[in-house]
Design an enzyme around this catalytic site. Structure first.
Site, PDB file in Angstrom:
ATOM      1  N   HIS A   1      -9.576   2.216   0.287  1.00  0.00           N
ATOM      2  CA  HIS A   1      -9.446   0.961   1.168  1.00  0.00           C
ATOM      3  C   HIS A   1     -10.678   0.944   2.226  1.00  0.00           C
ATOM      4  O   HIS A   1     -10.614   0.642   3.435  1.00  0.00           O
ATOM      5  CB  HIS A   1      -8.257   0.967   1.777  1.00  0.00           C
ATOM      6  CG  HIS A   1      -7.711  -0.464   2.218  1.00  0.00           C
ATOM      7  ND1 HIS A   1      -8.523  -1.385   3.035  1.00  0.00           N
ATOM      8  CD2 HIS A   1      -6.588  -1.278   1.856  1.00  0.00           C
ATOM      9  CE1 HIS A   1      -7.961  -2.387   3.258  1.00  0.00           C
ATOM     10  NE2 HIS A   1      -6.703  -2.365   2.626  1.00  0.00           N
TER      11      HIS A   1
ATOM     12  N   HIS B   1       0.851  -1.071  -0.156  1.00  0.00           N
ATOM     13  CA  HIS B   1       0.173  -0.026  -0.007  1.00  0.00           C
ATOM     14  C   HIS B   1       0.745   1.393  -0.005  1.00  0.00           C
ATOM     15  O   HIS B   1       0.714   2.301   0.750  1.00  0.00           O
ATOM     16  CB  HIS B   1      -0.830   0.022   1.135  1.00  0.00           C
ATOM     17  CG  HIS B   1      -1.906  -0.860   0.964  1.00  0.00           C
ATOM     18  ND1 HIS B   1      -2.417  -1.333  -0.086  1.00  0.00           N
ATOM     19  CD2 HIS B   1      -2.666  -1.626   1.848  1.00  0.00           C
ATOM     20  CE1 HIS B   1      -3.555  -2.390   0.260  1.00  0.00           C
ATOM     21  NE2 HIS B   1      -3.698  -2.546   1.337  1.00  0.00           N
TER      22      HIS B   1
ATOM     23  N   GLU C   1     -11.593  -3.246  -3.153  1.00  0.00           N
ATOM     24  CA  GLU C   1     -10.739  -2.214  -3.385  1.00  0.00           C
ATOM     25  C   GLU C   1     -10.562  -2.410  -4.884  1.00  0.00           C
ATOM     26  O   GLU C   1      -9.847  -3.361  -5.602  1.00  0.00           O
ATOM     27  CB  GLU C   1      -9.444  -2.511  -2.599  1.00  0.00           C
ATOM     28  CG  GLU C   1      -9.528  -2.458  -1.227  1.00  0.00           C
ATOM     29  CD  GLU C   1      -8.514  -3.375  -0.580  1.00  0.00           C
ATOM     30  OE1 GLU C   1      -7.271  -2.918  -0.497  1.00  0.00           O
ATOM     31  OE2 GLU C   1      -8.675  -4.129   0.072  1.00  0.00           O
TER      32      GLU C   1
ATOM     33  N   TYR D   1     -13.900  -0.062   4.352  1.00  0.00           N
ATOM     34  CA  TYR D   1     -14.458  -1.274   4.991  1.00  0.00           C
ATOM     35  C   TYR D   1     -15.809  -1.046   5.324  1.00  0.00           C
ATOM     36  O   TYR D   1     -16.112   0.031   5.772  1.00  0.00           O
ATOM     37  CB  TYR D   1     -13.715  -1.776   6.127  1.00  0.00           C
ATOM     38  CG  TYR D   1     -12.178  -1.938   6.218  1.00  0.00           C
ATOM     39  CD1 TYR D   1     -11.367  -1.177   5.915  1.00  0.00           C
ATOM     40  CD2 TYR D   1     -11.983  -3.366   6.735  1.00  0.00           C
ATOM     41  CE1 TYR D   1      -9.894  -1.598   5.994  1.00  0.00           C
ATOM     42  CE2 TYR D   1     -10.555  -3.665   6.920  1.00  0.00           C
ATOM     43  CZ  TYR D   1      -9.577  -2.984   6.561  1.00  0.00           C
ATOM     44  OH  TYR D   1      -8.305  -3.138   6.652  1.00  0.00           O
TER      45      TYR D   1
HETATM   46  C1  GLA Z   1      -5.184  -5.264   1.592  1.00  0.00           C
HETATM   47  C2  GLA Z   1      -4.524  -6.643   1.595  1.00  0.00           C
HETATM   48  C3  GLA Z   1      -4.635  -7.309   2.853  1.00  0.00           C
HETATM   49  C4  GLA Z   1      -4.448  -6.391   4.048  1.00  0.00           C
HETATM   50  C5  GLA Z   1      -5.235  -5.105   4.035  1.00  0.00           C
HETATM   51  C6  GLA Z   1      -4.719  -4.117   5.165  1.00  0.00           C
HETATM   52  O1  GLA Z   1      -6.801  -5.651   1.543  1.00  0.00           O
HETATM   53  O2  GLA Z   1      -4.912  -7.442   0.302  1.00  0.00           O
HETATM   54  O3  GLA Z   1      -3.809  -8.360   2.839  1.00  0.00           O
HETATM   55  O4  GLA Z   1      -3.093  -6.078   3.893  1.00  0.00           O
HETATM   56  O5  GLA Z   1      -5.322  -4.628   2.669  1.00  0.00           O
HETATM   57  O6  GLA Z   1      -4.647  -4.820   6.439  1.00  0.00           O
END
Ligand code: GLA
Length: 376
Positions: A204, A130, A341, A206
């Site tokens: 990202h 990231h 994502e 959630y």
């Molecule tokens: C993405 C990655 C995961 C994890 C998250 C953050 O989704 O694919 O493996 O690292 O970010 O925690």
């Protein structure tokens, strides 16, 4: 005189936008706390025509909350996040963040471009994740309130200097969030660089459509418009294969509850400790075609995802373990949130057969991704 009139109309429009005394769409700005270096962080509330709210901070250009109704009109904040800027700076998991320059992993933190090898910080075992420790998620962005197609909109910009986190080129990034009257949060991305570089941006956020902090997402019924995934090795780096998923627990062409198959002993579920995979979309970069959706049966809340990107990382919050407390004081436990994502494929700079993530000097990177909320 003309200028005076212009100034007066501008002030009037700003007053309407900022004071919130008007009916209909508006944006307000408030203080969201301070970073360790003393910099003040702001939070912007975008209110659409129906009165529903999205909050965005200029710290990491993050989505802080999205409040949407269930089938009976009851509101819940469906995104995970923290109470203030201090929470985000100390926190983890990239809640609601814009991620860049390279979303997801780059193997061994290395890639070669124009015969030069670039080295990135390793912040995820042997890999770079990231955009590195000081990626775009941890930067303070400039924010400008605008209206786009008559909707409340926030334009965030960030200048990433040459070789920041090891990536070549001065990069200028713009992310514009627009909150439409039909509860669609549209994210428009743009980036340019003064040297050839790589670019893969995402958000990202959630989701928990029961409301953040209200348990796991295993009952959410997910649809993903994909016939293949890019399987990963034990460090979650793509093997390079495009694996067809028909008949496997990764086949989400028909909406299926996440919990139905997540416990199966399928190799990629074991490797990912659940779903944490890039799905190869069938949408051919067409933002008008549904790429993915999640439906939560108790509330009826639904999120639909539309994107110009070739892939979606479907992640079921397998790294959440209850040590983070959310904005309403509730802990985020294992699988309490899910992410869609939108992205180029992980580690593309090391896989020439994947859609390219190269951004050439003078070219413009663009992406549009939409999260649309309904209740059924
Ligand atoms: C993405 C990655 C995961 C994890 C998250 C953050 O989704 O694919 O493996 O690292 O970010 O925690």
């Amino acid at each position: 005189m003309k200028n005076l009139i212009r100034l007066a109309s501008f002030l009037l429009l700003s007053a309407i936008l900022f004071t919130g005394c008007s009916k209909g769409p508006k944006i307000t700005k408030e203080n969201f706390g301070k970073l360790k270096d003393g910099k003040e962080v702001s939070i912007f509330t975008l209110v659409n025509e129906k009165g529903f709210k999205v909050r965005i901070t200029n710290y990491g250009a993050k989505i802080v909350s999205i409040e949407v109704p269930d089938r009976n009109g009851k509101l819940a904040d469906v995104t995970l996040g923290y109470k203030n800027a201090e929470g985000y700076e100390a926190g983890d998991h990239y809640f609601g963040s814009i991620v860049g320059r390279y979303a997801n992993r780059i193997a061994k933190g290395k890639f070669t471009l124009d015969s030069v090898e670039y080295k990135l910080a390793l912040n995820n075992g042997s890999n770079s994740l990231h955009g590195g420790p000081t990626g775009f998620h941890s930067q303070l962005w400039n924010a400008e309130v605008i209206t786009k197609d008559n909707y409340p909109s926030l334009k965030l910009t960030y200048h990433s200097p040459d070789m920041q986190e090891g990536y070549p080129g001065n990069m200028d990034v713009t992310v514009t969030y627009t909150w439409t009257a039909d509860n669609a949060l549209k994210i428009d991305y743009e980036a340019t660089s003064d040297k050839n570089t790589v670019c893969n941006l995402t958000n990202h956020v959630y989701f928990n459509l029961k409301g953040e902090g209200n348990g796991d997402i295993l009952d959410h019924q997910v649809m993903i418009n994909a016939d293949a995934i890019t399987p990963v090795d034990t460090t979650l780096i793509p093997t390079g294969e495009l694996r067809p998923i028909k008949g496997t627990p990764f086949d989400f062409l028909t909406a299926t509850a996440i919990g139905k198959r997540i416990g199966e002993k399928y190799d990629q579920l074991l490797t990912g400790n659940g779903y944490d995979h890039n799905f190869v979309l069938n949408t051919k970069n067409d933002v008008s075609v549904l790429a993915a959706s999640a439906y939560e049966p108790a509330s009826g809340r639904t999120v639909e995802v539309y994107t110009t990107e070739p892939g979606i990382q479907f992640y079921t919050g397998n790294f959440l373990k209850g040590d983070q407390t959310g904005k309403a004081g509730k802990p985020y436990n294992f699988r309490n949130g899910l992410c869609f994502e939108a992205q180029k494929f992980p580690d593309s700079p090391n896989h020439p057969a994947f859609p390219t993530a190269e951004l050439k000097k003078g070219d413009k990177y663009t992406q549009t991704t939409i999260y649309k909320f309904t209740a059924k």
